[in-house]
Design a protein around this motif. Structure first.
Motif, PDB file in Angstrom:
ATOM      1  N   TRP A 139       0.882  -1.335  -0.034  1.00  0.00           N
ATOM      2  CA  TRP A 139      -0.030  -0.048   0.120  1.00  0.00           C
ATOM      3  C   TRP A 139       0.752   1.382   0.003  1.00  0.00           C
ATOM      4  O   TRP A 139       0.292   2.259  -0.512  1.00  0.00           O
ATOM      5  CB  TRP A 139      -1.044   0.026   1.121  1.00  0.00           C
ATOM      6  CG  TRP A 139      -2.015  -1.082   0.899  1.00  0.00           C
ATOM      7  CD1 TRP A 139      -1.947  -2.534   1.649  1.00  0.00           C
ATOM      8  CD2 TRP A 139      -2.833  -1.399  -0.127  1.00  0.00           C
ATOM      9  NE1 TRP A 139      -2.959  -3.266   1.038  1.00  0.00           N
ATOM     10  CE2 TRP A 139      -3.437  -2.463  -0.029  1.00  0.00           C
ATOM     11  CE3 TRP A 139      -3.228  -0.654  -1.035  1.00  0.00           C
ATOM     12  CZ2 TRP A 139      -4.582  -2.856  -0.779  1.00  0.00           C
ATOM     13  CZ3 TRP A 139      -4.197  -1.054  -2.078  1.00  0.00           C
ATOM     14  CH2 TRP A 139      -4.778  -2.195  -2.005  1.00  0.00           C
ATOM     15  N   TYR A 140       2.140   1.010   0.607  1.00  0.00           N
ATOM     16  CA  TYR A 140       2.954   2.443   0.488  1.00  0.00           C
ATOM     17  C   TYR A 140       3.424   2.314  -0.955  1.00  0.00           C
ATOM     18  O   TYR A 140       3.575   3.713  -1.349  1.00  0.00           O
ATOM     19  CB  TYR A 140       4.011   2.097   1.282  1.00  0.00           C
ATOM     20  CG  TYR A 140       3.692   2.275   3.026  1.00  0.00           C
ATOM     21  CD1 TYR A 140       3.327   3.509   3.339  1.00  0.00           C
ATOM     22  CD2 TYR A 140       3.830   0.785   3.719  1.00  0.00           C
ATOM     23  CE1 TYR A 140       2.863   3.312   4.832  1.00  0.00           C
ATOM     24  CE2 TYR A 140       3.481   1.243   4.935  1.00  0.00           C
ATOM     25  CZ  TYR A 140       2.948   2.182   5.700  1.00  0.00           C
ATOM     26  OH  TYR A 140       2.914   2.364   6.837  1.00  0.00           O
ATOM     27  N   GLY A 141       3.730   1.314  -1.619  1.00  0.00           N
ATOM     28  CA  GLY A 141       4.091   1.350  -2.931  1.00  0.00           C
ATOM     29  C   GLY A 141       3.126   2.155  -3.900  1.00  0.00           C
ATOM     30  O   GLY A 141       3.117   2.842  -4.630  1.00  0.00           O
ATOM     31  N   TRP A 142       1.926   1.715  -3.576  1.00  0.00           N
ATOM     32  CA  TRP A 142       0.632   2.337  -4.271  1.00  0.00           C
ATOM     33  C   TRP A 142       0.341   3.706  -4.280  1.00  0.00           C
ATOM     34  O   TRP A 142       0.094   4.280  -5.121  1.00  0.00           O
ATOM     35  CB  TRP A 142      -0.701   1.388  -4.304  1.00  0.00           C
ATOM     36  CG  TRP A 142      -0.678  -0.096  -4.720  1.00  0.00           C
ATOM     37  CD1 TRP A 142      -0.816  -1.013  -4.027  1.00  0.00           C
ATOM     38  CD2 TRP A 142      -0.222  -0.370  -6.115  1.00  0.00           C
ATOM     39  NE1 TRP A 142      -0.511  -2.274  -5.065  1.00  0.00           N
ATOM     40  CE2 TRP A 142      -0.292  -1.840  -6.122  1.00  0.00           C
ATOM     41  CE3 TRP A 142      -0.106   0.189  -7.558  1.00  0.00           C
ATOM     42  CZ2 TRP A 142      -0.104  -2.558  -7.408  1.00  0.00           C
ATOM     43  CZ3 TRP A 142       0.558  -0.169  -8.396  1.00  0.00           C
ATOM     44  CH2 TRP A 142       0.348  -1.886  -8.405  1.00  0.00           C
ATOM     45  N   LEU A 143       0.833   4.253  -2.855  1.00  0.00           N
ATOM     46  CA  LEU A 143       0.651   5.544  -2.851  1.00  0.00           C
ATOM     47  C   LEU A 143       1.665   6.272  -3.400  1.00  0.00           C
ATOM     48  O   LEU A 143       1.298   7.159  -3.994  1.00  0.00           O
ATOM     49  CB  LEU A 143       0.859   5.614  -1.298  1.00  0.00           C
ATOM     50  CG  LEU A 143      -0.414   5.508  -0.276  1.00  0.00           C
ATOM     51  CD1 LEU A 143       0.275   5.299   1.098  1.00  0.00           C
ATOM     52  CD2 LEU A 143      -1.588   6.351  -0.366  1.00  0.00           C
ATOM     53  N   LEU A 144       2.817   5.846  -3.630  1.00  0.00           N
ATOM     54  CA  LEU A 144       3.772   6.350  -4.265  1.00  0.00           C
ATOM     55  C   LEU A 144       3.611   6.259  -5.821  1.00  0.00           C
ATOM     56  O   LEU A 144       3.548   7.261  -6.752  1.00  0.00           O
ATOM     57  CB  LEU A 144       5.154   5.714  -4.182  1.00  0.00           C
ATOM     58  CG  LEU A 144       6.386   6.142  -4.791  1.00  0.00           C
ATOM     59  CD1 LEU A 144       6.875   7.796  -4.602  1.00  0.00           C
ATOM     60  CD2 LEU A 144       7.620   5.183  -4.494  1.00  0.00           C
ATOM     61  N   VAL A 145       3.178   5.399  -6.412  1.00  0.00           N
ATOM     62  CA  VAL A 145       2.701   5.199  -7.845  1.00  0.00           C
ATOM     63  C   VAL A 145       1.778   6.311  -8.338  1.00  0.00           C
ATOM     64  O   VAL A 145       1.732   7.170  -9.071  1.00  0.00           O
ATOM     65  CB  VAL A 145       2.262   3.685  -8.234  1.00  0.00           C
ATOM     66  CG1 VAL A 145       1.726   3.696  -9.350  1.00  0.00           C
ATOM     67  CG2 VAL A 145       3.329   2.653  -7.918  1.00  0.00           C
ATOM     68  N   ASN A 146       0.711   6.304  -7.468  1.00  0.00           N
ATOM     69  CA  ASN A 146      -0.536   7.076  -7.662  1.00  0.00           C
ATOM     70  C   ASN A 146      -0.214   8.613  -7.570  1.00  0.00           C
ATOM     71  O   ASN A 146      -0.670   9.119  -8.298  1.00  0.00           O
ATOM     72  CB  ASN A 146      -1.829   6.711  -6.975  1.00  0.00           C
ATOM     73  CG  ASN A 146      -2.337   5.400  -7.112  1.00  0.00           C
ATOM     74  OD1 ASN A 146      -2.202   4.788  -8.165  1.00  0.00           O
ATOM     75  ND2 ASN A 146      -2.474   4.709  -6.126  1.00  0.00           N
TER      76      ASN A 146
END
Length: 188
Positions: A139-146
């Motif tokens: 979820w930290y990764g998806w926050l960065l991606v988005n």
């Protein structure tokens, strides 16, 4: 006005991402359709790293689906934590690969924003691998991606996609909250 392709790609992705945050195995099947549609859409607007990403997502969605259902000697995978050393190394590798792929796209194609597009690609790959392993840090990764993807898509006038990715950003916070709660319940 968004095209019907953009509308349907976003609809399938939106449902898939919500299902992932809810820890539902159905995220993978719905996501596969979204991947195909987004691959077509991104090719049409010269976001080639995002096309590559969709191909990766198709393959990993099939593997993730299997892993979630049968990943531990026939038992579903529980939510877990990533090691900080492994995560740090993976982040460094993602940045290096993004730089190399961005340079390749910059010098040999007509790609738009090849370096930012490549960061979206490599950070998405990392987040997807973490999701396949049912690791909280996904979820930290998806926050960065988005955070990177919203302005990138808006700059290509994919306003619906940028808006949906903003919703994905909010959903990543929800997924982080929900998975953290489940992880704590598993430990109790």
């Amino acid at each position: 006005m968004p095209s019907s392709l953009e509308i349907f790609a976003n609809l399938f992705y939106l449902v898939s991402v919500v299902l992932a945050a809810r820890n539902s195995v159905h995220t993978w099947a719905v996501g596969l359709v979204g991947c195909v549609l987004f691959g077509w859409l991104f090719f049409s607007v010269q976001l080639y790293a995002d096309v590559t990403l969709q191909i990766f997502f198709i393959a990993t969605s099939l593997l993730g689906w299997w892993s979630w259902v049968r990943g531990r000697q026939g038992e579903a995978l529980p939510i877990s934590r990533a090691s900080m050393a492994g995560l740090g190394l993976a982040l460094l590798l993602a940045v290096v690969v993004a730089g190399a792929y961005g340079a390749l796209l910059h010098y040999f194609t007509d790609a738009y924003a090849p370096f930012i597009d490549s960061l979206v690609l490599t950070f998405s790959v990392l987040a997807q691998l973490l999701l396949m392993r049912r690791t909280l840090e996904t979820w930290y990764g998806w926050l960065l991606v988005n955070t990177l993807a919203v302005p990138l898509f808006a700059s290509r006038e994919l306003y619906l996609t940028a808006f949906i990715y903003l919703l994905f950003w909010c959903n990543a916070w929800y997924g982080l909250y929900r998975w953290r709660r489940e992880l704590n319940a598993q430990a109790a």
